[in-house]
Scaffold this motif. Structure first.
Motif, short mmCIF file in Angstrom:
data_model
loop_
_atom_site.label_atom_id
_atom_site.label_comp_id
_atom_site.label_asym_id
_atom_site.label_seq_id
_atom_site.Cartn_x
_atom_site.Cartn_y
_atom_site.Cartn_z
N THR A 82 3.33 -5.00 4.44
CA THR A 82 2.88 -6.08 3.56
C THR A 82 2.62 -7.35 4.34
O THR A 82 3.10 -7.54 5.47
CB THR A 82 3.94 -6.38 2.48
N VAL A 83 1.87 -8.24 3.73
CA VAL A 83 1.69 -9.62 4.20
C VAL A 83 1.87 -10.55 3.00
O VAL A 83 1.73 -10.13 1.85
CB VAL A 83 0.29 -9.84 4.83
N GLU A 84 2.18 -11.80 3.29
CA GLU A 84 2.39 -12.77 2.22
C GLU A 84 1.09 -13.50 1.91
O GLU A 84 0.45 -14.06 2.81
CB GLU A 84 3.48 -13.76 2.61
N ARG A 85 0.73 -13.49 0.65
CA ARG A 85 -0.46 -14.20 0.20
C ARG A 85 -0.13 -14.93 -1.09
O ARG A 85 0.34 -14.33 -2.05
CB ARG A 85 -1.64 -13.25 -0.04
N ASP A 86 -0.37 -16.25 -1.09
CA ASP A 86 -0.12 -17.07 -2.27
C ASP A 86 1.30 -16.89 -2.79
O ASP A 86 1.54 -16.80 -4.01
CB ASP A 86 -1.13 -16.74 -3.39
N GLY A 87 2.26 -16.81 -1.84
CA GLY A 87 3.66 -16.73 -2.21
C GLY A 87 4.15 -15.36 -2.65
O GLY A 87 5.29 -15.23 -3.10
N ALA A 88 3.29 -14.34 -2.52
CA ALA A 88 3.68 -12.98 -2.94
C ALA A 88 3.40 -12.01 -1.80
O ALA A 88 2.46 -12.19 -1.02
CB ALA A 88 2.92 -12.56 -4.19
N TRP A 89 4.21 -10.96 -1.72
CA TRP A 89 4.01 -9.91 -0.73
C TRP A 89 3.07 -8.87 -1.31
O TRP A 89 3.29 -8.36 -2.41
CB TRP A 89 5.34 -9.26 -0.34
N VAL A 90 2.01 -8.56 -0.55
CA VAL A 90 1.01 -7.59 -1.00
C VAL A 90 0.76 -6.60 0.13
O VAL A 90 1.01 -6.89 1.31
CB VAL A 90 -0.30 -8.28 -1.40
N PHE A 97 13.66 -4.10 1.34
CA PHE A 97 13.05 -3.37 0.24
C PHE A 97 12.15 -4.28 -0.58
O PHE A 97 11.03 -3.91 -0.95
CB PHE A 97 14.13 -2.74 -0.63
N ALA A 98 12.63 -5.50 -0.83
CA ALA A 98 11.89 -6.41 -1.71
C ALA A 98 10.58 -6.88 -1.10
O ALA A 98 9.58 -7.02 -1.82
CB ALA A 98 12.77 -7.62 -2.04
N ASP A 99 10.56 -7.13 0.22
CA ASP A 99 9.32 -7.69 0.77
C ASP A 99 8.42 -6.65 1.43
O ASP A 99 7.23 -6.91 1.64
CB ASP A 99 9.61 -8.85 1.74
N SER A 100 8.95 -5.46 1.78
CA SER A 100 8.15 -4.52 2.56
C SER A 100 7.96 -3.15 1.92
O SER A 100 7.13 -2.38 2.39
CB SER A 100 8.81 -4.31 3.95
N VAL A 101 8.72 -2.84 0.88
CA VAL A 101 8.62 -1.52 0.25
C VAL A 101 8.19 -1.64 -1.21
O VAL A 101 7.19 -1.05 -1.63
CB VAL A 101 9.96 -0.76 0.36
N GLU A 102 8.94 -2.39 -1.99
CA GLU A 102 8.66 -2.47 -3.43
C GLU A 102 7.24 -2.95 -3.73
O GLU A 102 6.60 -2.41 -4.66
CB GLU A 102 9.69 -3.36 -4.11
N PRO A 103 6.68 -3.93 -3.00
CA PRO A 103 5.30 -4.34 -3.31
C PRO A 103 4.29 -3.21 -3.15
O PRO A 103 3.30 -3.14 -3.90
CB PRO A 103 5.03 -5.47 -2.30
N VAL A 104 4.53 -2.32 -2.19
CA VAL A 104 3.63 -1.20 -1.99
C VAL A 104 3.77 -0.20 -3.15
O VAL A 104 2.77 0.30 -3.68
CB VAL A 104 3.94 -0.51 -0.65
N VAL A 105 5.00 0.09 -3.54
CA VAL A 105 5.22 1.00 -4.66
C VAL A 105 4.62 0.42 -5.93
O VAL A 105 3.93 1.12 -6.70
CB VAL A 105 6.73 1.26 -4.83
N ARG A 106 4.86 -0.86 -6.15
CA ARG A 106 4.35 -1.51 -7.35
C ARG A 106 2.82 -1.50 -7.40
O ARG A 106 2.22 -1.45 -8.49
CB ARG A 106 4.89 -2.94 -7.42
#
Length: 310
Positions: A129-137, A172-181
């Motif tokens: 993930t990378v951070e864009r506009d305050g969110a991990w995507v 998990f919150a910044d590198s895994v969950e955003p991908v799953v979501r």
């Protein structure tokens, strides 16, 4: 960092290094390994795998890039930039040009088709993930992310790892969950075929879902072993697991099984963290393994390795 490339059958393989250097004392990295193993094998461990002046393990955080059947596959994604890691401060706040290095190697984020996370430790999932506009995507917007289901359960909300502190929660919150979501993740268990050349296989112990990626193309064979092996000294003492293994005995059993098969089937062993050549050919030597480093980097003869007490 040097960009190494090798062709195995119809698959092109190369690595892109995020960071390489000293990663702590040998006794912390592989606590059950006798200290004399390092000293007795100094001639070939220095400088790529051990710095005797500081008595530090030399290692790399890197991504292996595979071009297979017209697709680009990344194996592990490093630490990532700007991470908060209260339980692993040495991985916090990194600011590297990793994506630029990928681009110089001809890989843009949108070109990546598959991301393999061999397991869900923070130094293997960061650039998911990378951070864009305050969110991990997701960093690689068109990729399918292959995530071991057992690790997802262990490190995710309600998993047993959450009792070990906040670090797993942050990873998990910044590198895994955003991908799953995002819907881009596939959770797999047991084995998972990536394509005609590549198959994922569970090798638990380092984490519950630790895995290896096997490559078979033409007459060539290789196995990307993740953290099954942190340093080549573990080839000399395969029963010695790293201090980071969740289940050291199970890790040792997986390591021996994978290395025995690699020796028997002439698979090139490609760990996640080897600096220098980055890969090894292994052969059986009693209950241990001998090695020869990847000839693409260094074709000079290597002295025989000397296990402790032999």
């Amino acid at each position: 960092m040097e960009l190494e490339r090798i062709t195995l059958g119809n698959v092109e393989v190369f690595k892109v290094v995020e960071l390489q250097g000293r990663f702590g004392a040998p006794g912390a990295m592989i606590p059950d390994l006798p200290p004399e193993v390092w000293r007795e094998n100094r001639e070939w461990l220095v400088p790529d795998f051990w710095d005797p002046d500081s008595d530090s393990v030399v290692a790399a955080v890197q991504t292996w890039v595979l071009r297979s059947e017209g697709r680009t596959v990344l194996v592990d994604t490093g630490v990532g930039n700007g991470r908060e890691r209260p339980g692993a401060p040495h991985f916090a706040g990194w600011d590297t040009d990793f994506l630029d290095r990928l681009a110089r190697a001809g890989v843009r984020p949108e070109d990546v088709d598959v991301v393999v996370n061999t397991h869900l430790h923070g130094d293997h999932v960061g650039w998911n993930t990378v951070e864009r506009d305050g969110a991990w995507v997701p960093t690689f917007p068109n990729a399918t992310y292959l995530i071991p289901a057992a690790d997802h359960a262990f490190y995710g909300p309600g998993g047993a790892a959450r009792t070990a502190g906040d670090n797993h929660r942050f990873v998990f919150a910044d590198s895994v969950e955003p991908v799953v979501r995002s819907g881009r993740a596939v959770l797999w268990d047991g084995t998972h075929r990536v394509d005609g050349n590549l198959v994922l296989e569970s090798a638990p112990g380092h984490t519950p879902g630790s895995s290896v990626l096997r490559l078979a193309s033409g007459g060539d064979r290789a196995v990307f072993v993740g953290d099954l092996v942190h340093s080549p000294v573990q080839l000399l003492e395969p029963s010695c697991s790293s201090g980071l293994c969740q289940d050291p005995r199970r890790s040792a059993a997986s390591r021996r099984r994978i290395l025995e098969r690699a020796a028997d089937e002439r698979e090139l062993v490609i760990p996640a963290h080897f600096a220098g050549s980055g890969a090894a050919e292994v052969r059986r030597e009693g209950d241990r393994f001998g090695l020869g480093l990847w000839a693409a980097r260094d074709t000079s003869p290597r002295p025989p390795v000397t296990p402790a007490g032999s």
